[in-house]
Design a protein around this motif. Structure first.
Motif, PDB file in Angstrom:
ATOM      1  N   PRO A  87       0.379   4.496 -14.778  1.00  0.00           N
ATOM      2  CA  PRO A  87       1.883   4.294 -14.686  1.00  0.00           C
ATOM      3  C   PRO A  87       2.263   3.967 -16.064  1.00  0.00           C
ATOM      4  O   PRO A  87       1.576   3.579 -17.084  1.00  0.00           O
ATOM      5  CB  PRO A  87       1.884   3.089 -13.605  1.00  0.00           C
ATOM      6  CG  PRO A  87       0.604   2.236 -13.778  1.00  0.00           C
ATOM      7  CD  PRO A  87      -0.310   3.545 -13.794  1.00  0.00           C
ATOM      8  N   VAL A  88       3.618   3.901 -16.163  1.00  0.00           N
ATOM      9  CA  VAL A  88       4.189   3.481 -17.466  1.00  0.00           C
ATOM     10  C   VAL A  88       3.568   2.198 -17.783  1.00  0.00           C
ATOM     11  O   VAL A  88       3.780   1.364 -17.037  1.00  0.00           O
ATOM     12  CB  VAL A  88       5.813   3.882 -17.363  1.00  0.00           C
ATOM     13  CG1 VAL A  88       6.466   3.095 -18.606  1.00  0.00           C
ATOM     14  CG2 VAL A  88       6.146   5.139 -17.193  1.00  0.00           C
ATOM     15  N   SER A  89       3.466   1.982 -19.158  1.00  0.00           N
ATOM     16  CA  SER A  89       2.888   0.657 -19.386  1.00  0.00           C
ATOM     17  C   SER A  89       3.836  -0.210 -20.271  1.00  0.00           C
ATOM     18  O   SER A  89       4.372   0.323 -21.363  1.00  0.00           O
ATOM     19  CB  SER A  89       1.678   0.872 -20.085  1.00  0.00           C
ATOM     20  OG  SER A  89       1.256  -0.563 -20.662  1.00  0.00           O
ATOM     21  N   ASN A  90       4.123  -1.200 -20.088  1.00  0.00           N
ATOM     22  CA  ASN A  90       5.065  -1.949 -20.570  1.00  0.00           C
ATOM     23  C   ASN A  90       4.517  -2.421 -21.994  1.00  0.00           C
ATOM     24  O   ASN A  90       5.259  -2.608 -23.178  1.00  0.00           O
ATOM     25  CB  ASN A  90       5.705  -3.324 -19.883  1.00  0.00           C
ATOM     26  CG  ASN A  90       6.509  -2.787 -18.805  1.00  0.00           C
ATOM     27  OD1 ASN A  90       7.254  -2.080 -18.938  1.00  0.00           O
ATOM     28  ND2 ASN A  90       6.480  -3.505 -17.987  1.00  0.00           N
ATOM     29  N   SER A  91       3.004  -2.636 -21.878  1.00  0.00           N
ATOM     30  CA  SER A  91       2.408  -3.114 -23.017  1.00  0.00           C
ATOM     31  C   SER A  91       2.494  -2.075 -24.286  1.00  0.00           C
ATOM     32  O   SER A  91       2.417  -2.461 -25.526  1.00  0.00           O
ATOM     33  CB  SER A  91       0.935  -3.446 -22.787  1.00  0.00           C
ATOM     34  OG  SER A  91       0.236  -2.213 -22.299  1.00  0.00           O
ATOM     35  N   LYS A  92       2.533  -0.833 -23.933  1.00  0.00           N
ATOM     36  CA  LYS A  92       2.647   0.131 -24.926  1.00  0.00           C
ATOM     37  C   LYS A  92       3.997   0.197 -25.635  1.00  0.00           C
ATOM     38  O   LYS A  92       3.778   0.542 -26.787  1.00  0.00           O
ATOM     39  CB  LYS A  92       2.553   1.516 -24.349  1.00  0.00           C
ATOM     40  CG  LYS A  92       1.241   2.042 -23.814  1.00  0.00           C
ATOM     41  CD  LYS A  92       1.418   3.385 -23.219  1.00  0.00           C
ATOM     42  CE  LYS A  92       1.439   4.560 -24.223  1.00  0.00           C
ATOM     43  NZ  LYS A  92       1.514   5.748 -23.720  1.00  0.00           N
ATOM     44  N   MET A  93       4.799  -0.435 -25.054  1.00  0.00           N
ATOM     45  CA  MET A  93       6.144  -0.554 -25.831  1.00  0.00           C
ATOM     46  C   MET A  93       6.228  -1.475 -26.916  1.00  0.00           C
ATOM     47  O   MET A  93       7.048  -1.277 -27.972  1.00  0.00           O
ATOM     48  CB  MET A  93       7.344  -0.968 -24.939  1.00  0.00           C
ATOM     49  CG  MET A  93       7.519   0.077 -23.790  1.00  0.00           C
ATOM     50  SD  MET A  93       7.868   1.637 -24.317  1.00  0.00           S
ATOM     51  CE  MET A  93       9.757   1.426 -25.011  1.00  0.00           C
TER      52      MET A  93
END
Length: 880
Positions: free
Chosen positions: A389-395
């Motif tokens: 899933p889309v990862s907030n940590s990547k942002m």
């Protein structure tokens, strides 16, 4: 004008000077940052080699000996099976960074033998063992080895003993831009017959799952030996093949059962051919299926000892009843002859056969290194690959501040397996080699990395995808002048428009350096990493707690070189457009101020007569890091001459620099090395002559920097004299490491603590040669130091060139030093001409280390051979 030169002239008129079809398929897409959708940024574990054959890629494709169109929509490569392997050989195998005892490393034997800039002729040789490929043995042996041990290579495994392998030679010959003939020669090098299954494979890059395409592409059976490709971007294509034992169709879709333990909705997955050939699964279904997005004819062959079997294919846009009409094989002979004609024109005459082959393979490697590269950072950060899933940590993670970067181009890679992503300073060196064969494309590549979808709005150039914000040496201005001069020498005309474009972009980048990397505003620069990995006693990109600052001798020297190169570029432009005269003055003054800082603000150590980084800690005296490395040698690169013609034409420039000199000398301010010849030429350099002589004494010492194969990155002096420094209670040490890295810094996958690196040697040789052209016999030094033999600097440059070339050339006993302990293999009949182009070379033995196909900057050896050959010819003419 050769046929290839005519085709290049047509390409030069395009907005992107490129053929639609070429070797643009990556040799490794797995384990890259752009395929990493993990939360912790662990690219190697998130998409491992074991998933590559069954899991769909998001940003490209990879394959073996492959080609694609310039957007990677349709790909072709070969798949092989020796009857014993657990998987089809569809791609090159290598160890991930955590698996290798010296970082990531490809474990295969393959060679880029020939190529033309328009790719009308290409040859790729792959060596495939007949015994089971030693996947586990390679993993296990390297896992059990430490940093002090050499890497365990495939030639150590016994897989090639007794010549028990196949040579698979893939040759491409274009009939026209969109009509490509393919020849696959399978030669049995063993003394007994051997069986092999060959699958020439065609597939579509999966862009339909994210909605990029309105319609899914289709590869559909047209007749017994033809499939038709319908693609909304490419249009219609036809793929022709000779009668096969079977034909397989499947879909380029992930095998979810393997990857996520989710049942597949269909048996037609990306790895379906693998299961059919090796396990006999779903053979009838794959054979009965008549369309898909991945297709292979299947050839089961038994090859007699020493014999060759050949399969032909063809890809084009036209339906024809006789794709292999009588005489079709002549296209390979014609294109090979055109390749020979092309290289006969661009490479110097009088070279030995061995030297000519080294040059041609080096340049072919550069051409094979072109790769389709797609990476939209903003989309990557905010999207899913369908598995995670889309990862907030990547942002807030890797490259999160590079959202403007939207790359989708054909770019030269340093090495399409080990470094299947561009690096700013690697690319600059590659462009010099590319300029020899295709100066228009070389110019395009230099400009491309400075475009607004690459360069950050503040002027920073992207370093490489693992960390775009790392800082590489600013070599773009120097490379632009090199490319400009190569083309001018070839054609008689200099491309001033190109220089203007480069200059305007580099003004922004130079300003970024001034504003971001000169913390105290005193013209002493940091830079940090500077692409030199573990050259320092500690990671130079690391910021220590508290008020600790590292003032870098090489960062400062690189900026002095940058200023001088920009001045030289501005002068060249101003000779045609006087409006650039003021900028020449601007960069001249920058150079003077940087030279002052380098020589008078603590970076020069008077006791050692050498330049060092300086560690500045608040409340304490500055600490020079007395490490004799290329950090201190970098000051050599900043050398330029201004001829009388330019001075006479640029009167305001001449007036300004004269005033500036008088003013500074009157007020007892520092003035850099400036000398004038009898004919009015001015030499400008960072290093005064007395310092130059002392530095060369260290540089040319065989117990120091000078190795049999060129200049070491770290002096051998530190073998017996390791250096240590204590910072914040921690002890950091460095000593001479002639081979692979013994430290884990930067992943441990390269080493600047002793080996010979081609880009550094190229810069050193070019610089010493320039000094020599100015000083002539008025300045001589001992070469080697302590020998009692005096030489002028042009002679020194020539001898250094010979040492570097000696790494590659065959000795009288038939061995090349770069092949090290594996000379036995390369002495065997048929292998004598094969050359690997390593990332760097052992500081004592000259053995090749690191990436084995770094025909990025290591291809510079071709230019060194040319220059050496030209000097020999000129000397011969003078004697006559």
């Amino acid at each position: 004008m050769t046929a290839e030169h005519q085709r290049l002239a047509v390409n030069a008129g395009k907005s992107v000077p490129l053929a639609q079809w070429g070797p643009y398929l990556s040799e490794r897409q797995w384990g890259t940052v752009r395929e990493d959708y993990s939360q912790n940024g662990d690219a190697w574990h998130y998409f491992p080699f074991d998933h590559a054959n069954c899991r769909v890629f998001s940003w490209g494709e990879d394959g073996l000996a492959g080609i694609s169109d310039f957007f990677g929509n349709l790909c072709f490569g070969i798949s092989l099976w020796n009857g014993k392997d657990p998987i089809l050989k569809e791609r090159l195998f290598g160890l991930s960074n955590p698996q290798g005892n010296h970082g990531e490393d490809v474990k295969e034997l393959y060679f880029h033998l020939d190529n033309l800039p328009t790719h009308y002729y290409m040859e790729y040789l792959y060596k495939y063992p007949q015994q089971e490929f030693p996947y586990e043995k390679l993993r296990e042996e390297n896992r059990n080895r430490g940093k002090l041990d050499p890497e365990y290579e495939i030639l150590d495994s016994g897989a090639f003993d007794n010549n028990q392998y196949f040579d698979v030679l893939v040759t491409y010959a274009k009939q026209s831009a969109q009509d490509i003939f393919i020849k696959i020669d399978v030669t049995n090098r063993y003394s007994k017959p051997a069986e092999m299954t060959l699958l020439p494979t065609l597939w579509c890059y999966n862009r339909w799952r994210d909605g990029t395409f309105k319609e899914k592409p289709s590869i559909r059976q047209h007749n017994k030996t033809t499939v038709k490709i319908d693609h909304e971007r490419l249009g219609e294509y036809y793929f022709y093949y000779q009668s096969a034992d079977k034909t397989f169709f499947t879909e380029n879709e992930t095998n979810t059962q393997v990857v996520t333990n989710t049942p597949n909705t269909s048996i037609f997955t990306k790895d379906a051919f693998n299961h059919a050939i090796i396990k006999g699964e779903n053979v009838d279904e794959l054979t009965k299926k008549k369309d898909g997005t991945k297709f292979s004819p299947v050839y089961k062959m038994k090859v007699a000892a020493g014999a060759t079997k050949t399969i032909y294919c063809r890809l084009n846009t036209t339906l024809t009843e006789k794709p292999f009409a009588p005489g079709f094989k002549d296209v390979f002979k014609v294109r090979k002859k055109e390749a020979d004609d092309f290289y006969a024109v661009i490479l110097p005459k009088g070279m030995s056969e061995d030297m000519a082959q080294i040059q041609r393979q080096a340049l072919s490697g550069v051409l094979w290194s072109k790769q389709y590269y797609h990476f939209d950072v903003e989309e990557w950060l905010s999207s899913s690959d369908g598995i995670s899933p889309v990862s907030n940590s990547k942002m807030t993670g890797r490259n999160n501040d590079w959202k403007h970067l939207k790359n989708q181009d054909i770019i030269m890679m340093p090495d399409k397996w080990e470094y299947p992503w561009y690096a700013a300073w690697d690319l600059a060196f590659q462009c010099i080699s590319m300029a020899v064969v295709d100066p228009v494309f070389a110019k395009h590549q230099l400009l491309l990395v400075m475009r607004e979808w690459y360069m950050k709005p503040d002027g920073q150039l992207p370093a490489y995808e693992w960390n775009f914000s790392d800082v590489n040496p600013p070599v773009q201005a120097w490379a632009a002048m090199q490319v400009y001069n190569i083309e001018k020498k070839q054609t008689g005309n200099g491309d001033i428009k190109f220089l203007k474009k480069v200059f305007q972009k580099l003004l922004i980048n130079f300003t970024w350096w001034i504003n971001r990397k000169d913390v105290n505003g005193n013209n002493i620069f940091e830079g940090g990493f500077l692409g030199l990995d573990n050259i320092g006693v500690f990671n130079r990109s690391f910021h220590f707690p508290g008020e600790v600052q590292l003032e870098q001798a090489d960062g400062t020297s690189w900026m002095g070189t940058y200023a001088l190169d920009m001045m030289e570029m501005a002068i060249e432009i101003a000779m045609n457009d006087i409006s650039f005269e003021d900028t020449a003055t601007k960069f001249f003054e920058h150079f003077v101020l940087i030279a002052e800082s380098l020589n008078q603000h603590g970076l020069w150590n008077e006791e050692d007569r050498f330049y060092y980084d300086v560690l500045c800690v608040s409340g304490a005296d500055p600490v020079p890091l007395r490490i004799q490395s290329v950090v201190g040698i970098t000051a050599l690169y900043a050398v330029s001459t201004i001829n009388k013609k330019a001075l006479d034409h640029l009167t305001d420039f001449k007036k300004r620099i004269t005033w500036f000199e008088n003013y500074r000398k009157k007020h007892a301010k520092y003035w850099p090395n400036e000398e004038r010849s009898d004919d009015g030429e001015i030499l400008m350099s960072l290093i005064p002559k007395d310092k130059l002589v002392d530095m060369l004494k260290r540089l040319l010492d065989e117990d120091g920097f000078l190795s049999p194969g060129g200049i070491r990155a770290l002096s051998k002096y530190h073998d017996q004299n390791p250096y240590s420094v204590t910072v914040d209670g921690n002890i950091y040490s460095i000593r001479y490491d002639p081979g692979d890295a013994t430290s884990d810094m930067f992943g441990g996958n390269s080493n600047w603590r002793g080996p010979v690196w081609m880009p550094i040697n190229f810069l050193i040789i070019q610089s010493i040669k320039k000094y020599g052209e100015f000083y002539g016999d008025s300045l001589t030094v001992e070469y080697p130091t302590g020998s009692g033999v005096q030489m002028n600097l042009e002679q020194v440059a020539e001898h250094l060139t010979k040492r570097v070339i000696s790494l590659f050339e065959r000795s009288k006993d038939g061995e090349r030093r770069l092949h090290g302990d594996y000379g036995w293999f390369y002495k065997q009949p048929g292998n004598e001409h094969l050359v690997a182009f390593y990332e760097y070379f052992h500081g004592d033995s000259g053995r090749g280390l690191g990436a084995s196909h770094q025909t990025g900057w290591t291809a510079l050896v071709a230019e060194l051979i040319s220059e050496y050959g030209e000097r020999k010819e000129n000397t011969k003419r003078e004697l006559l």
